[in-house]
Design an enzyme around this catalytic site. Sequence first.
Site, PDB file in Angstrom:
ATOM      1  N   ARG A   5     139.147  27.360  -4.634  1.00  0.00           N
ATOM      2  CA  ARG A   5     138.092  26.649  -5.346  1.00  0.00           C
ATOM      3  C   ARG A   5     138.513  25.209  -5.625  1.00  0.00           C
ATOM      4  O   ARG A   5     139.689  24.911  -5.807  1.00  0.00           O
ATOM      5  CB  ARG A   5     137.794  27.346  -6.686  1.00  0.00           C
ATOM      6  CG  ARG A   5     137.284  28.755  -6.559  1.00  0.00           C
ATOM      7  CD  ARG A   5     137.086  29.401  -7.907  1.00  0.00           C
ATOM      8  NE  ARG A   5     136.162  28.639  -8.723  1.00  0.00           N
ATOM      9  CZ  ARG A   5     135.844  28.958  -9.980  1.00  0.00           C
ATOM     10  NH1 ARG A   5     136.398  29.997 -10.548  1.00  0.00           N
ATOM     11  NH2 ARG A   5     134.985  28.229 -10.649  1.00  0.00           N
TER      12      ARG A   5
ATOM     13  N   ILE B  14     131.158  18.241  -2.588  1.00  0.00           N
ATOM     14  CA  ILE B  14     131.122  18.029  -4.034  1.00  0.00           C
ATOM     15  C   ILE B  14     131.882  19.179  -4.704  1.00  0.00           C
ATOM     16  O   ILE B  14     131.431  20.318  -4.693  1.00  0.00           O
ATOM     17  CB  ILE B  14     129.677  17.996  -4.575  1.00  0.00           C
ATOM     18  CG1 ILE B  14     128.866  16.898  -3.871  1.00  0.00           C
ATOM     19  CG2 ILE B  14     129.676  17.776  -6.087  1.00  0.00           C
ATOM     20  CD1 ILE B  14     127.391  16.906  -4.236  1.00  0.00           C
ATOM     21  N   ARG B  15     133.054  18.885  -5.243  1.00  0.00           N
ATOM     22  CA  ARG B  15     133.906  19.923  -5.855  1.00  0.00           C
ATOM     23  C   ARG B  15     133.989  21.121  -4.917  1.00  0.00           C
ATOM     24  O   ARG B  15     133.847  22.272  -5.324  1.00  0.00           O
ATOM     25  CB  ARG B  15     133.375  20.333  -7.228  1.00  0.00           C
ATOM     26  CG  ARG B  15     133.374  19.213  -8.255  1.00  0.00           C
ATOM     27  CD  ARG B  15     132.868  19.714  -9.603  1.00  0.00           C
ATOM     28  NE  ARG B  15     133.736  20.752 -10.143  1.00  0.00           N
ATOM     29  CZ  ARG B  15     133.383  21.575 -11.128  1.00  0.00           C
ATOM     30  NH1 ARG B  15     132.189  21.502 -11.670  1.00  0.00           N
ATOM     31  NH2 ARG B  15     134.233  22.480 -11.568  1.00  0.00           N
TER      32      ARG B  15
ATOM     33  N   GLU C 129     122.231  20.571   3.072  1.00  0.00           N
ATOM     34  CA  GLU C 129     120.883  20.329   2.530  1.00  0.00           C
ATOM     35  C   GLU C 129     120.791  19.027   1.750  1.00  0.00           C
ATOM     36  O   GLU C 129     119.697  18.486   1.562  1.00  0.00           O
ATOM     37  CB  GLU C 129     120.443  21.515   1.654  1.00  0.00           C
ATOM     38  CG  GLU C 129     121.043  21.566   0.260  1.00  0.00           C
ATOM     39  CD  GLU C 129     122.493  22.014   0.193  1.00  0.00           C
ATOM     40  OE1 GLU C 129     123.048  22.050  -0.916  1.00  0.00           O
ATOM     41  OE2 GLU C 129     123.077  22.342   1.267  1.00  0.00           O
TER      42      GLU C 129
ATOM     43  N   HIS D 237     127.550  20.662   1.658  1.00  0.00           N
ATOM     44  CA  HIS D 237     126.113  20.777   1.408  1.00  0.00           C
ATOM     45  C   HIS D 237     125.329  20.116   2.542  1.00  0.00           C
ATOM     46  O   HIS D 237     125.045  18.915   2.475  1.00  0.00           O
ATOM     47  CB  HIS D 237     125.737  20.082   0.094  1.00  0.00           C
ATOM     48  CG  HIS D 237     126.304  20.694  -1.132  1.00  0.00           C
ATOM     49  ND1 HIS D 237     125.635  21.651  -1.859  1.00  0.00           N
ATOM     50  CD2 HIS D 237     127.482  20.474  -1.770  1.00  0.00           C
ATOM     51  CE1 HIS D 237     126.374  21.994  -2.899  1.00  0.00           C
ATOM     52  NE2 HIS D 237     127.504  21.301  -2.869  1.00  0.00           N
TER      53      HIS D 237
ATOM     54  N   GLY E  66     126.703  25.407  -6.557  1.00  0.00           N
ATOM     55  CA  GLY E  66     126.522  25.495  -8.007  1.00  0.00           C
ATOM     56  C   GLY E  66     127.868  25.757  -8.649  1.00  0.00           C
ATOM     57  O   GLY E  66     128.865  25.127  -8.292  1.00  0.00           O
ATOM     58  N   GLU E  67     127.916  26.731  -9.551  1.00  0.00           N
ATOM     59  CA  GLU E  67     129.159  27.087 -10.228  1.00  0.00           C
ATOM     60  C   GLU E  67     129.364  28.581 -10.019  1.00  0.00           C
ATOM     61  O   GLU E  67     128.583  29.395 -10.503  1.00  0.00           O
ATOM     62  CB  GLU E  67     129.068  26.735 -11.712  1.00  0.00           C
ATOM     63  CG  GLU E  67     130.392  26.399 -12.356  1.00  0.00           C
ATOM     64  CD  GLU E  67     131.326  27.596 -12.420  1.00  0.00           C
ATOM     65  OE1 GLU E  67     132.504  27.477 -11.984  1.00  0.00           O
ATOM     66  OE2 GLU E  67     130.878  28.657 -12.892  1.00  0.00           O
ATOM     67  N   SER E  68     130.412  28.950  -9.285  1.00  0.00           N
ATOM     68  CA  SER E  68     130.553  30.334  -8.838  1.00  0.00           C
ATOM     69  C   SER E  68     130.745  31.317  -9.992  1.00  0.00           C
ATOM     70  O   SER E  68     130.269  32.455  -9.915  1.00  0.00           O
ATOM     71  CB  SER E  68     131.719  30.452  -7.846  1.00  0.00           C
ATOM     72  OG  SER E  68     132.942  30.054  -8.433  1.00  0.00           O
TER      73      SER E  68
ATOM     74  N   CYS F   4     129.049  25.753  -0.256  1.00  0.00           N
ATOM     75  CA  CYS F   4     129.913  25.353  -1.365  1.00  0.00           C
ATOM     76  C   CYS F   4     130.225  26.573  -2.243  1.00  0.00           C
ATOM     77  O   CYS F   4     130.924  27.472  -1.815  1.00  0.00           O
ATOM     78  CB  CYS F   4     129.278  24.201  -2.138  1.00  0.00           C
ATOM     79  SG  CYS F   4     130.444  23.309  -3.208  1.00  0.00           S
TER      80      CYS F   4
END
Length: 211
Positions: A105, A134-135, A173, A171, A46-48, A78
């Site tokens: 990051r 992903i990022r 999953e 990821h 997600g976004e930390s 991630c």
Amino acid sequence: MKIGVLALQGAFREHLDTLAAIGVEGVRVREPADLDGVSGLILPGGESTTMRQLIDRWGLRGPILDLARSGAPIFGTCAGMIVLAREISGGEEPILPLLDVRVERNAFGRQLDSFEADLPVDVLGSTPVHAVFIRAPVIEDTGPDVDVLARLDDGRIVAVRERNVLATSFHPELAGETRFHRLLATMASEHDDPGEGSGRRPHPTRRTQPR
């Protein structure tokens, strides 16, 4: 056995689906009471920065740290890896500093620079793991008690384990990969019944001799 999935933000649904696929009950964790009875916890991508804010808003920082210190396994993917890191490059304050690593990051660039790779992960068997980045963050340094589980071809570290804490830059999953979740379930089972595993788990922040 129940495994919690932090469901404040990010790709938590895919983790719940993966747990269901391996026959493990997944529990959405949004507040401290949701941790009651769980044998482990997944911190999704997600976004930390947002995750930091929501963890504090819902009073989850202390309860998650207590769960980890009890020996229950924690798995971060991630952004979840960033949440677990004891050091974040650039001087950002750690969130749940349970994993003795320094992370960078967005080490691979923007979302447009996302990629996939097949990685050897010996602890999961001879078949490579298909990983989706992903990022994604990358691990720049590890402490002496951290086991490196996977690297990219250029040597950069993208999966680690330190006692009961497991983390990947990627990821699993999102790639239909279940073996990391199976490993987590095994760790949770051993925590619930130490007789099945290697016995009492040490405190995750306690130093031992490097392996």
